[in-house]
Enzyme design. Sequence first.
Site, PDB file in Angstrom:
ATOM      1  N   CYS A  21       0.835  -1.200   0.000  1.00 48.50           N
ATOM      2  CA  CYS A  21       0.000   0.000   0.000  1.00 48.50           C
ATOM      3  C   CYS A  21       0.869   1.249   0.000  1.00 48.50           C
ATOM      4  O   CYS A  21       1.402   1.646   1.040  1.00 48.50           O
ATOM      5  CB  CYS A  21      -0.927   0.002   1.213  1.00 48.50           C
ATOM      6  SG  CYS A  21      -2.019   1.448   1.294  1.00 48.50           S
ATOM      7  N   CYS A  53      -0.497   4.060   2.180  1.00 48.40           N
ATOM      8  CA  CYS A  53      -0.290   3.840   3.614  1.00 48.40           C
ATOM      9  C   CYS A  53       1.149   4.123   4.028  1.00 48.40           C
ATOM     10  O   CYS A  53       1.397   4.761   5.051  1.00 48.40           O
ATOM     11  CB  CYS A  53      -0.633   2.399   3.986  1.00 48.40           C
ATOM     12  SG  CYS A  53      -2.256   1.835   3.446  1.00 48.40           S
ATOM     13  N   ASP A  54       2.104   3.634   3.240  1.00 45.89           N
ATOM     14  CA  ASP A  54       3.494   3.594   3.684  1.00 45.89           C
ATOM     15  C   ASP A  54       4.454   4.453   2.880  1.00 45.89           C
ATOM     16  O   ASP A  54       5.639   4.554   3.226  1.00 45.89           O
ATOM     17  CB  ASP A  54       3.996   2.142   3.655  1.00 45.89           C
ATOM     18  CG  ASP A  54       3.174   1.228   4.550  1.00 45.89           C
ATOM     19  OD1 ASP A  54       2.735   1.694   5.620  1.00 45.89           O
ATOM     20  OD2 ASP A  54       2.961   0.059   4.189  1.00 45.89           O
TER      21      ASP A  54
END
Length: 309
Positions: free
Chosen positions: A133, A136-137
């Site tokens: 992701c 997300c990261d």
Amino acid sequence: MKTKCLIIGSGPAGYTAAIYAGRANLQPVEYCGMQMGGQLTQTTTVENFPGYPEGVDGNQMMMDLYTQAQRFGADIRMGTIVEADLSSRPYRFKADDGEEIEAQTVIIATGASAKYLGLADEEKYNGQGVSACATCDGFFYRGKRVAVVGGGDTACEEALYLAGICEKVYMIVRKPFLRASDVMQRRVAEHEKIEILFEHNTLGLYGEQGVEGAHLVKRKGEPDEEQYDLPIDGFFLAIGHKPNTEIFRGQLDMDAVGYLKTIDGTPRTSLPGVFAAGDCADPVYRQAIVAAGSGCKAALEAERFLQAE
């Protein structure tokens, strides 16, 4: 066992549904599934969930939601629902421990699992350079060099997102072409920070304190096969997700991939009293805050459904 509301799956969607259903005195029973807490338990720090200005450990956030759901009376159980009979109400289920459950309403929050290449190094470096992701990261790789595996629209979107953050983005594509739409192909091809490595496969990853590079092979199996190491700091998988909905196949409307179809922007599925929340019904956003919101909506719908009866 009989319950007014059965919640299948944990994570932001399942736990939020349990919080709302518990507060509504539905006395929900929740089965957490194979991965208690969902995909976020594989993430070190979550920085984009509202209310945590300094970020929060993914496991800690899920434990907070778990504790909050318990506070409102949710019966949260370890284990997995392995059989579902949605032919008539009350709906009938069986857990992996043999427990049989009858439920007046059901909230499906089983999530989706990211597809991986199957390399041992993916598990070894999970949370230490391997991610599925970028949204997300990606922040953790600001100014660094990363690789994205995949050649479809999702891979292109991830690469473009990372290109706005990172110094360099490589796209590792096993075919000699991209499967993405024309507009996405053009965008990645024209971006100065993105380099597409066609006809490449990943053999493994290396690094002492996390990912420091990838072992690649170009034109694997061909006479001109070439193996080399590519220095990178992050390795992002973008080869798709598989919704965890197999036990509902043939009983609920779903798309060709297996994502549950919902009605008119609600969490309602094709059967009365059955609701879907989180990534099992969301092939687009796949974010914790979206999943939590859908869990809230599913619980509110379950409460209203029972009141109407």
